[in-house]
Every structure is written in C-alpha cells, then in structure tokens.
Write a protein that holds these residues in place. Structure first.
Motif, PDB file in Angstrom:
ATOM      1  N   ARG A  83       0.832  -1.209   0.000  1.00 48.54           N
ATOM      2  CA  ARG A  83       0.000   0.000   0.000  1.00 48.54           C
ATOM      3  C   ARG A  83       0.862   1.252   0.000  1.00 48.54           C
ATOM      4  O   ARG A  83       0.567   2.224  -0.709  1.00 48.54           O
ATOM      5  N   PHE A  84       1.923   1.256   0.804  1.00 46.33           N
ATOM      6  CA  PHE A  84       2.809   2.414   0.834  1.00 46.33           C
ATOM      7  C   PHE A  84       3.396   2.691  -0.550  1.00 46.33           C
ATOM      8  O   PHE A  84       3.454   3.838  -0.996  1.00 46.33           O
ATOM      9  N   ALA A  85       3.851   1.621  -1.227  1.00 47.46           N
ATOM     10  CA  ALA A  85       4.432   1.801  -2.561  1.00 47.46           C
ATOM     11  C   ALA A  85       3.408   2.392  -3.526  1.00 47.46           C
ATOM     12  O   ALA A  85       3.710   3.318  -4.303  1.00 47.46           O
ATOM     13  N   LEU A  86       2.180   1.888  -3.456  1.00 51.15           N
ATOM     14  CA  LEU A  86       1.130   2.370  -4.347  1.00 51.15           C
ATOM     15  C   LEU A  86       0.747   3.814  -4.016  1.00 51.15           C
ATOM     16  O   LEU A  86       0.471   4.619  -4.913  1.00 51.15           O
ATOM     17  N   GLU A  87       0.731   4.162  -2.729  1.00 57.47           N
ATOM     18  CA  GLU A  87       0.412   5.537  -2.345  1.00 57.47           C
ATOM     19  C   GLU A  87       1.475   6.513  -2.845  1.00 57.47           C
ATOM     20  O   GLU A  87       1.156   7.608  -3.303  1.00 57.47           O
ATOM     21  N   PHE A  88       2.754   6.113  -2.735  1.00 59.15           N
ATOM     22  CA  PHE A  88       3.815   6.974  -3.264  1.00 59.15           C
ATOM     23  C   PHE A  88       3.680   7.130  -4.777  1.00 59.15           C
ATOM     24  O   PHE A  88       3.917   8.214  -5.324  1.00 59.15           O
ATOM     25  N   ALA A  89       3.298   6.052  -5.464  1.00 53.48           N
ATOM     26  CA  ALA A  89       3.115   6.134  -6.915  1.00 53.48           C
ATOM     27  C   ALA A  89       1.962   7.072  -7.261  1.00 53.48           C
ATOM     28  O   ALA A  89       2.043   7.857  -8.220  1.00 53.48           O
TER      29      ALA A  89
ATOM     30  N   ASP B 199      11.226   1.437  -4.461  1.00 53.41           N
ATOM     31  CA  ASP B 199      12.276   0.865  -3.615  1.00 53.41           C
ATOM     32  C   ASP B 199      11.847  -0.498  -3.062  1.00 53.41           C
ATOM     33  O   ASP B 199      11.051  -0.573  -2.123  1.00 53.41           O
ATOM     34  N   GLY B 200      12.349  -1.567  -3.674  1.00 51.26           N
ATOM     35  CA  GLY B 200      12.096  -2.912  -3.182  1.00 51.26           C
ATOM     36  C   GLY B 200      10.730  -3.480  -3.498  1.00 51.26           C
ATOM     37  O   GLY B 200      10.428  -4.616  -3.105  1.00 51.26           O
ATOM     38  N   THR B 201       9.868  -2.731  -4.202  1.00 52.22           N
ATOM     39  CA  THR B 201       8.526  -3.243  -4.448  1.00 52.22           C
ATOM     40  C   THR B 201       8.513  -4.295  -5.559  1.00 52.22           C
ATOM     41  O   THR B 201       9.339  -4.261  -6.478  1.00 52.22           O
ATOM     42  N   ALA B 202       7.545  -5.212  -5.443  1.00 46.04           N
ATOM     43  CA  ALA B 202       7.328  -6.197  -6.500  1.00 46.04           C
ATOM     44  C   ALA B 202       5.989  -5.960  -7.189  1.00 46.04           C
ATOM     45  O   ALA B 202       5.542  -6.799  -7.981  1.00 46.04           O
ATOM     46  N   ASN B 203       5.349  -4.823  -6.883  1.00 47.17           N
ATOM     47  CA  ASN B 203       4.044  -4.535  -7.462  1.00 47.17           C
ATOM     48  C   ASN B 203       4.201  -4.129  -8.925  1.00 47.17           C
ATOM     49  O   ASN B 203       4.862  -3.126  -9.240  1.00 47.17           O
ATOM     50  N   LEU B 204       3.597  -4.865  -9.825  1.00 49.42           N
ATOM     51  CA  LEU B 204       3.788  -4.639 -11.259  1.00 49.42           C
ATOM     52  C   LEU B 204       3.173  -3.327 -11.725  1.00 49.42           C
ATOM     53  O   LEU B 204       3.688  -2.686 -12.635  1.00 49.42           O
ATOM     54  N   GLN B 205       2.034  -2.923 -11.099  1.00 47.74           N
ATOM     55  CA  GLN B 205       1.421  -1.658 -11.502  1.00 47.74           C
ATOM     56  C   GLN B 205       2.332  -0.477 -11.168  1.00 47.74           C
ATOM     57  O   GLN B 205       2.476   0.463 -11.963  1.00 47.74           O
ATOM     58  N   VAL B 206       2.964  -0.524  -9.992  1.00 48.46           N
ATOM     59  CA  VAL B 206       3.890   0.543  -9.612  1.00 48.46           C
ATOM     60  C   VAL B 206       5.083   0.580 -10.553  1.00 48.46           C
ATOM     61  O   VAL B 206       5.500   1.636 -11.039  1.00 48.46           O
ATOM     62  N   LEU B 207       5.653  -0.597 -10.826  1.00 52.15           N
ATOM     63  CA  LEU B 207       6.831  -0.662 -11.683  1.00 52.15           C
ATOM     64  C   LEU B 207       6.520  -0.177 -13.099  1.00 52.15           C
ATOM     65  O   LEU B 207       7.347   0.498 -13.728  1.00 52.15           O
ATOM     66  N   TYR B 208       5.328  -0.501 -13.589  1.00 56.07           N
ATOM     67  CA  TYR B 208       4.965  -0.072 -14.942  1.00 56.07           C
ATOM     68  C   TYR B 208       4.766   1.435 -15.018  1.00 56.07           C
ATOM     69  O   TYR B 208       5.270   2.109 -15.920  1.00 56.07           O
ATOM     70  N   LEU B 209       4.037   1.997 -14.035  1.00 59.03           N
ATOM     71  CA  LEU B 209       3.809   3.441 -14.045  1.00 59.03           C
ATOM     72  C   LEU B 209       5.123   4.191 -13.898  1.00 59.03           C
ATOM     73  O   LEU B 209       5.359   5.197 -14.586  1.00 59.03           O
TER      74      LEU B 209
ATOM     75  N   GLU C 240      16.060  -0.662 -15.857  1.00 59.60           N
ATOM     76  CA  GLU C 240      16.149  -1.417 -14.603  1.00 59.60           C
ATOM     77  C   GLU C 240      14.772  -1.880 -14.134  1.00 59.60           C
ATOM     78  O   GLU C 240      14.595  -3.029 -13.703  1.00 59.60           O
ATOM     79  N   LEU C 241      13.778  -0.997 -14.209  1.00 58.40           N
ATOM     80  CA  LEU C 241      12.438  -1.353 -13.760  1.00 58.40           C
ATOM     81  C   LEU C 241      11.804  -2.397 -14.673  1.00 58.40           C
ATOM     82  O   LEU C 241      11.068  -3.280 -14.207  1.00 58.40           O
ATOM     83  N   THR C 242      12.075  -2.322 -15.962  1.00 53.98           N
ATOM     84  CA  THR C 242      11.529  -3.317 -16.891  1.00 53.98           C
ATOM     85  C   THR C 242      12.157  -4.679 -16.639  1.00 53.98           C
ATOM     86  O   THR C 242      11.461  -5.707 -16.673  1.00 53.98           O
ATOM     87  N   GLU C 243      13.452  -4.693 -16.378  1.00 52.14           N
ATOM     88  CA  GLU C 243      14.107  -5.960 -16.050  1.00 52.14           C
ATOM     89  C   GLU C 243      13.531  -6.544 -14.762  1.00 52.14           C
ATOM     90  O   GLU C 243      13.367  -7.764 -14.633  1.00 52.14           O
ATOM     91  N   ARG C 244      13.201  -5.690 -13.810  1.00 54.42           N
ATOM     92  CA  ARG C 244      12.592  -6.189 -12.575  1.00 54.42           C
ATOM     93  C   ARG C 244      11.204  -6.769 -12.853  1.00 54.42           C
ATOM     94  O   ARG C 244      10.832  -7.801 -12.287  1.00 54.42           O
ATOM     95  N   ARG C 245      10.440  -6.098 -13.709  1.00 50.90           N
ATOM     96  CA  ARG C 245       9.124  -6.651 -14.084  1.00 50.90           C
ATOM     97  C   ARG C 245       9.266  -8.029 -14.713  1.00 50.90           C
ATOM     98  O   ARG C 245       8.483  -8.941 -14.419  1.00 50.90           O
ATOM     99  N   LEU C 246      10.266  -8.200 -15.571  1.00 53.83           N
ATOM    100  CA  LEU C 246      10.494  -9.494 -16.204  1.00 53.83           C
ATOM    101  C   LEU C 246      10.867 -10.552 -15.168  1.00 53.83           C
ATOM    102  O   LEU C 246      10.396 -11.698 -15.227  1.00 53.83           O
TER     103      LEU C 246
END
Length: 585
Positions: A233-239, A263-273, A289-295
């Motif tokens: 939730r924190f990651a999504l709120e920051f996004a 920072d450290g999130t695995a949430n795909l919506q956050v990483l994509y945005l 870097e973020l795309t590689e993490r999504r993969l």
C-alpha cells in the motif's frame, strides 16, 4: 563567406563564475576545458572572450576569510553557473543565514540579478540514482529541496546532465546561446510529462485492494500478511502521489516519490507506471532497470502477455539508444510468444516496431512487409490506434522511395484516424510527416505550417522527442531559405533535447545539418568535426546509407563547392524521424 576574425583588443570579455560543492571536481575541470575551447573557436567569430572566475584562482590569505575574495569574483561575473549533485556544500558557520558556502555564493549572485538584471544564472544538476533518493542524508535532502524550490519558482534556467561529457556540452551550448541572446526562458527548460490515465487508474485500484488486504489481515491477526499488504500500500500511495505531482507540473517531486515507490517493491502496476515516467523523462537507465525487474517478477521464460509487453518495452529502449540488434532481438522474442498465445494486438505492435528497425537500416522491402502485416492484423481486430500508426509508417517508406503523392495519401489517412481517436501524439507525427512532404516539394511555407502545428501539439503534451524533431524540421526550413543563424538556433535546440534523452539517430542528423551550416559559412574545420561525429554515430547505430552520404560530404571538403541547402537526416520524416513506434505497454 567566412567570418572575419575579431582582434583580441576588439573582443568583449565575459567573466564567468562556477560554483559547486566538492563532489563535482571532474566537472569543474571540464568547465575550464570548455571555456578554453570556446575561446579558441567560437569566441573568435563571436568577438568575445570568456574569463573563468573560480575559487581555484583565489589565493589563501591570513587576514580575512578567502570566501570574501570569492564573493568579489561573484560580484564581477556576467554569467554565474551552479553545478550540483548529491552534496550541499561545505558547512559555513561564518556565512549565516546560509548553511554552506555554495548556498551563499548562489544567493549572492541571485540577489544581484534581482536588483540589476545581472549576472545570468544557470543551474545544472547531475542526475541522482533513484536509490540515493529513498533515504537521503542531510546533504542530499537539502539538494532535493532546492531542486523542488527552483521548479516551483520557475524563474531560473536549470538543466540536468548525467556525465561530465554531457555537462561540458550543456555549458558549451548555453554559453553560446548567451552570447547570441538566445537563452530559453526558465519555463521552457522545465520538463512536461503526461502519464496515461489507464496506468494511474490501475495503481489506484491496486492501492484500494492492498488496503482491504491489510485490514483483513489485521482483523485476522495475520501479522506477516498485514505487513506485506502495508508495504504494498505504501508503494502504491507513493506512486499515486508521484502521479499527482506529475499532473500538477512538479516533476522533481514526482521523481523523488517514484524513487520511494519503487524501492524494493514487487508490485507490477507501480513498476509499470514508474517505467513510463522514467521513459518519458529520458532516464532510460532507470526505465530499463524497472523493466528488467518486471520481467524477473513475472518470470522471464514464461509465456504471458505481461512478459511480451515488458520485452517490447525493452525493445523500445534499445531502439531509442540506437541499439538496433538488441531491439530486434527483444521484439522477435515478444512476437514469438504472442504468436504462440494468438495475441493479435501484440503481434500487430511488434511487427510494426520491427518494420521501423528494418527501415532505419535501409531494408525497405522487409520493413514494408512488417508494416503491412501489422496493418492487416490491426484491421482484423479493429485496433485503430495501430492502424493509424501503420498508415504513417508505410507513408514514410514511400517518402524514402520518392513517391510523395502516395506518401501524402497514407499520412492523411493516418491523420484522419488519429483525429477520430482523439490521439494528439499521432496527429503531431502526421503533421510533421506532411510537412516533410511539402518541404521536399519546395513548398516551404506549407511545410513550416505543418511543422509548427506538430510542435505546438508536442509542446502541449510535453513530448520532448517530438519537440526535438520539429525544432530540427524548422531548422531545415530556415536552412533552405538561407537564414543560417535561425537554422542553427533550431538545430541546437533539437540537439540539446536529443543529447539529453540519448536519441542517437536524431543527434547524428543534427550534427550533419550543423555541419552543412558550418560549410555554408566557410567554417570548414568545424564542418569536418560535425560531419565526423555524424558519420561515426550513423555507423554505430547501423545506418549505412547515411554513413555514405556524410562521408561524401567529408570527402568533398577540400574542394571549393557550391553552397548546399540540402539537409542530411535531421530527425524529420523518413530515416531521420525513426517512424511511429508502438507506445510502451
């Protein structure tokens, strides 16, 4: 006709001061290099000499603090340059109310500027890796707050840079522009970013679900599950905060919030945005870097639409950098998976992007085959956005072949479809392509009208690559009219954006066009330098046709030749533009 060199006694002296904390020693050395280089070349033609004022030249004294002597130099300067990275500067107990000598120097210059209109103040920020912004120390916190303050005030010109070489080029361009009276307004330097609404809505929906999961876990006394849901939730709120900041024009704040969100999130919506934000602000390193993490999170070897979208986004990053072989590899991998899944939308996207790669290489038949496959697939599933793109891409192929009437027909079909869909970015691209057709026919007024329409849309969208393309196109119009000074202004504006974003194909085009201007002015050495840069970049990204064109220009330099107003490359329609890539998904 070559410009007459101005004698040393006739030159105007421009004192320039540079202030920076201690973590930019390399950039300070680079600053001196660029001052020397400008004085050896540009200064002769412009009738100026830049005089470097800096603390290195100030002797230490025992009777008074040396900062007092430094302040005298600040009071003498005509241009004040501040460069910053992660440090705020040396603590200054004797400079209250300022907390560092760098801060004192900056405010001393700004206070004089507010009173008298001088010096001109230029600020450059070295890019900060997102990891440092997650938990900044005292020094970096002050730098980040200062960046947000400058963005909010919108009164001073500031620019980012990533390397000492980029800093050198930024300083060179801005000092040249200062001498010519062509520095952009402070607002013009601010990044404008538009994030897609669907991605923002997905984050909001995911945040609501995470809050529900957190509450449920707490009711059921599941501490570990509650902690995991809370972190998400924190990651999504920051996004969400970052997205709001973007919408309100606070890009610096958004950059800092996205660093915390990812920072450290695995949430795909956050990483994509966040990927979209970094992609659209030109930070390709973080976007990758973020795309590689999504993969990695989704499972790189799995066959899902999420994987193909991420692979396609990697392909777009490599295309932007001019790494065409790596881009082709990513799009082909994604295409193979989408064909296995019978994902028609993905097939249409990846075929379209492969077509652009082949056209960039000059392989027009392979390019046309890919674009027609993409068009047919998109029409079959009523994927109108892609239909519009492929009409435009096929039009570029016909332009390259010289079939301008057929090209115009296809660009107009693409424009009509984009208008029906309400896609301003697509409309801007087609206005630019139509402008290129009119320019090639010699209808320069109609060409300029189309380019300005395209520029206005891109400026409203904050689409910096599109703005660069139209600056370049307008430069070619002025060049053909013989207005070399305005042509150079436009091309330098295009080059500055493309260098900042790492758009190597566009950079090569601008070097080539600026070389033509230098040649027309009789500045053969400068033309040779610029054309060599263009040739080497074209060779690096695999554009053999352009390599040959520029090499022919280089080979002709020793011989007297008629002035040519024909532009090479330049980021417009055809090869220089790069086509209409499918948007990151």
């Amino acid at each position: 006709m070559a410009k007459r060199a101005v004698s040393k006694s006739d030159k105007r002296t421009i004192p320039v001061f540079i202030a920076s904390p201690g973590d930019l020693a390399v950039e300070r050395a680079t600053f001196k290099e660029v001052i020397d280089e400008l004085n050896d070349g540009f200064g002769d033609g412009a009738g100026v000499t830049f005089e470097l004022l800096a603390w290195e030249a100030t002797p230490a004294v025992m009777t008074r603090r040396s900062q007092g002597l430094i302040n005298q130099k600040i009071d003498q300067c005509e241009v004040f340059v501040l460069a910053m990275h992660r440090r705020w500067g040396q603590e200054a107990p004797d400079a209250k109310p300022y907390s560092s000598y760098t801060e004192e120097e900056f405010h001393r210059a700004v206070d004089r500027w507010q009173r008298t209109g001088s010096p001109t103040v230029l600020v450059f920020f070295k890019e900060i890796e997102s990891g440092y912004m997650v938990d900044p120390g005292e020094q970096l916190q002050k730098v980040l707050a200062f960046r947000r303050q400058l963005e909010a005030q919108r009164t001073l010109l500031y620019r980012p840079f990533a390397t000492a070489a980029e800093f050198k080029e930024e300083v060179r361009n801005h000092l040249r522009a200062y001498v010519r009276g062509e520095l952009p307004a402070a607002d013009a330097a601010l990044e404008k970013v538009v994030l897609p609404q669907h991605a923002i809505e997905e984050v909001a929906q995911a945040r609501a679900k995470a809050a529900e999961a957190e509450a449920k876990a707490e009711r059921e006394h599941q501490a570990a599950e509650a902690a995991a849901a809370r972190a998400e939730r924190f990651a999504l709120e920051f996004a969400e905060r970052a997205s709001k900041a973007v919408r309100e024009g606070r890009v610096e704040e958004a950059r800092q919030d996205f660093a915390k969100a990812t920072d450290g999130t695995a949430n795909l919506q956050v990483l994509y945005l966040a990927f979209l934000f970094y992609w659209r602000t030109g930070d390709l390193v973080t976007a990758e870097e973020l795309t590689e993490r999504r993969l990695a999170i989704s499972g790189r070897d799995t066959a899902t639409p999420a994987i193909t979208r991420a692979l396609g986004n990697l392909g777009l990053i490599y295309q932007t950098r001019g790494e065409l072989d790596r881009a082709e590899e990513m799009h082909r991998k994604a295409l193979a998976i989408d064909e296995k899944l019978d994902n028609q939308e993905g097939i249409a996207r990846h075929c379209g992007n492969l077509g652009i790669i082949y056209r960039t290489r000059g392989e027009l038949e392979r390019a046309e085959e890919m674009h027609r496959t993409s068009l047919e697939t998109a029409e079959k599933i009523d994927f109108q956005e892609c239909v519009s793109n492929q009409y435009g891409n096929l039009g570029l192929i016909y332009q390259t072949r010289g079939e301008l009437d057929r090209a115009e027909e296809l660009h107009r079909k693409s424009l009509e479809t984009a208008e029906k869909l309400g896609r301003p970015e697509g409309m801007a691209i087609q206005y630019g392509n139509l402008g290129s057709i009119y320019e090639k026919r010699g209808e320069l007024d109609r060409g300029e009208e189309m380019y300005r329409k395209a520029f206005d849309i891109n400026e409203k969208l904050g689409h910096q690559p599109g703005m660069a393309i139209q600056f370049a196109n307008l430069g070619k119009i002025y060049q053909k009219r013989g207005d070399l000074d305005w042509a150079e202004v436009m091309l330098q504006k295009a080059l500055a954006i493309q260098e900042r974003l790492g758009l190597q194909e566009g950079m090569a085009g601008q070097y080539a066009n600026l070389g033509l201007i230098a040649k027309d002015r009789g500045e053969m050495d400068q033309a040779r330098v610029l054309w060599t840069k263009a040739r080497d970049l074209y060779a690096k990204i695999g554009m053999p046709h352009e390599v040959k064109e520029v090499q022919r220009s280089l080979d002709g330099l020793p011989k007297p030749a008629a002035k040519s107003k024909r532009a090479i490359g330049g980021g417009g329609a055809g090869r220089g533009k790069g086509g209409i890539r499918e948007r990151p998904k």
